[in-house]
Design an enzyme around this catalytic site. Structure first.
Site, short mmCIF file in Angstrom:
data_model
loop_
_atom_site.label_atom_id
_atom_site.label_comp_id
_atom_site.label_asym_id
_atom_site.label_seq_id
_atom_site.Cartn_x
_atom_site.Cartn_y
_atom_site.Cartn_z
N ASP A 19 0.82 -1.21 0.00
CA ASP A 19 0.00 0.00 0.00
C ASP A 19 0.85 1.26 0.00
O ASP A 19 0.68 2.13 -0.86
CB ASP A 19 -0.93 0.02 1.22
CG ASP A 19 -2.07 -0.98 1.11
OD1 ASP A 19 -1.80 -2.12 0.71
OD2 ASP A 19 -3.21 -0.62 1.44
N ARG A 98 0.38 5.41 18.16
CA ARG A 98 0.09 6.42 17.14
C ARG A 98 0.54 7.83 17.52
O ARG A 98 1.15 8.52 16.70
CB ARG A 98 -1.40 6.40 16.78
CG ARG A 98 -1.86 5.12 16.09
CD ARG A 98 -0.96 4.75 14.93
NE ARG A 98 -1.43 3.57 14.23
CZ ARG A 98 -0.65 2.56 13.87
NH1 ARG A 98 0.64 2.57 14.19
NH2 ARG A 98 -1.13 1.53 13.21
N ASP A 127 -7.08 4.76 12.92
CA ASP A 127 -5.73 5.31 12.79
C ASP A 127 -5.70 6.63 12.05
O ASP A 127 -4.89 7.51 12.37
CB ASP A 127 -4.81 4.30 12.10
CG ASP A 127 -4.38 3.19 13.05
OD1 ASP A 127 -4.51 3.38 14.26
OD2 ASP A 127 -3.92 2.15 12.57
N SER A 183 -5.06 -8.59 8.61
CA SER A 183 -4.18 -7.43 8.72
C SER A 183 -3.50 -7.45 10.08
O SER A 183 -4.11 -7.81 11.08
CB SER A 183 -5.00 -6.15 8.55
OG SER A 183 -4.22 -5.02 8.80
#
Length: 419
Positions: A19, A98, A127, A183
């Site tokens: 990606d 994050r 996210d 994922s």
């Protein structure tokens, strides 16, 4: 803000996967000079390979800061002080990473004179919110390019096959092995698994999915005993009571607890959670060190903290967990909450001994110079300065409200059982 070539400069959160590799090339095609950014927060990653790949795809610069110690001291440890658990089960491994990554990324954007940042987060997940709220708070003038929210991008790339075709046409190396049917996001605090076959909450996670922890059924048959010492609610040392290993450096301490917890199969959880954006999602997580530290910290906190103070503090814990999950680490309310939690930890000091065995971390003893536990007061063998006769008056005072309530209800509705 452009560079000397007149092009716009963007810092891309780059993983080296399909990606973000495609996004890197797509950004170049749309007139950006791309600075590839990859934070080391403890994930298993071939950073050298990622660097070389970004260079081959035309990134003007690659920045890979080591954020592991900062992640532990500035994010994980405050979460331990706050007993941070979202919806009673999730220990927030991704949500805590994050803001750490976003701060490092914004530092790079400022240093590079970049007006834009970009990421590969989808338009349905948490996210995107976490990255962007942090970015706007730390660098209000920043502009964000989120390809998976742009119609010209998501209408062109409707799935993995479209990305693979684009990669082949642009000479982007594609994965040599078949992608796992789920994922995965990894850092030194945890690994999360979602999407793919896990989207059906009825489907059990495959036996081979886990990377950090041993299957508890196959974990050692002998328990291991450790001692964790806290100061102001922060872990300052861990000692293995079997082989006498001692760790005091925050990063080394955390990695060692990951090793021990992983060996004993501690920290696995399978749950459905409520995303901030409004939908429910199914996630499978493994958080070995975090689970051990949370268990130990909760015990020493109850041992040393006043009951009524802790009631208020638990409300703050829940607020803090939600703030972190929703991406508001860099917000005035979260800063205030963290400061209040830190204040509550001034006397949370002492040592906890735990046994690690087949998926569980069990507290077996604790001691503290600041304990509020009075052995003489609580003893059934020593009266101390507590007079049992006084309990009767205490109970009668507590019953006053109940007696009045039921007396009135019985009079009003003619029943002794108003509920």
């Amino acid at each position: 803000m452009g560079d000397s070539s007149g092009k716009k400069k963007v810092v891309l959160a780059y993983s080296g996967g399909l990606d973000t590799s495609c996004i890197l090339v797509w950004l170049k095609e749309n007139g950006y000079n791309v600075v590839a950014f990859l934070a080391n927060v403890g994930q298993e990653e071939d950073f050298d390979a990622a660097r070389k790949k970004a260079e081959s795809l035309g990134a003007v610069k690659i920045v890979i800061p080591d954020e592991r110690k900062t992640f532990v001291t500035d994010y994980i440890f405050p979460a331990i002080q706050g007993n941070a658990v979202y919806e009673d089960r999730y220990l927030l491994g991704t949500a805590l990473a994050r803001p750490c990554i976003a701060k490092a990324m914004i530092d790079v954007a400022k240093a590079e004179g970049a007006q834009y940042i970009s990421h590969g987060a989808t338009g349905k997940g948490n996210d995107q919110i976490r990255f962007e709220l942090a970015a706007y708070a730390l660098y209000p003038k920043i502009e964000i390019v989120a390809p998976w929210r742009l119609p010209e991008f998501y209408n062109r790339f409707k799935g993995r096959d479209d990305l693979m075709e684009y990669a082949q046409k642009r000479g982007i190396p594609v994965p040599a092995t078949k992608k796992d049917p789920w994922s995965m996001d990894a850092n030194l605090m945890h690994i999360s698994y979602e999407s793919g076959i896990l989207e059906n909450p009825k489907t059990e996670a495959p036996n081979g999915i886990y990377n950090m922890t041993t299957d508890p059924e196959k974990a050692p048959g002998q328990a291991e005993r450790i001692q964790i010492t806290f100061k102001k609610g922060l872990p300052v040392s861990v000692k293995n009571l079997h082989d006498k290993t001692v760790k005091t450096d925050p990063l080394e301490l955390y990695l060692y607890l990951n090793e021990l917890g992983g060996k004993h199969g501690i920290g696995r959880i399978d749950l459905v959670e409520n995303r901030f954006i409004g939908m429910k999602s199914r996630g499978v997580y493994e958080t070995p060190a975090g689970t051990i530290l949370l268990t130990a910290h909760t015990d020493i906190e109850i041992f040393t903290m006043d009951r009524e103070v802790r009631k208020i503090k638990r409300e703050l814990d829940n607020k803090f967990s939600e703030q972190v999950y929703r991406g508001f680490w860099f917000s005035p309310e979260c800063e205030f909450t963290r400061q209040c939690i830190a204040k509550s930890q001034e006397c949370v000091e002492g040592s906890v001994i735990l046994t690690l065995y087949k998926g569980r971390a069990m507290v077996v003893s604790r001691e503290s110079p600041l304990s509020l536990y009075n052995e003489e007061l609580v003893s059934m063998n020593v009266q101390g300065d507590y007079q049992p006769i006084e309990a009767g008056g205490f109970i009668k005072i507590c019953s006053l409200r109940l007696r009045e309530f039921y007396r009135n209800r019985q009079k009003q509705i003619g029943s002794s059982t108003p509920y």
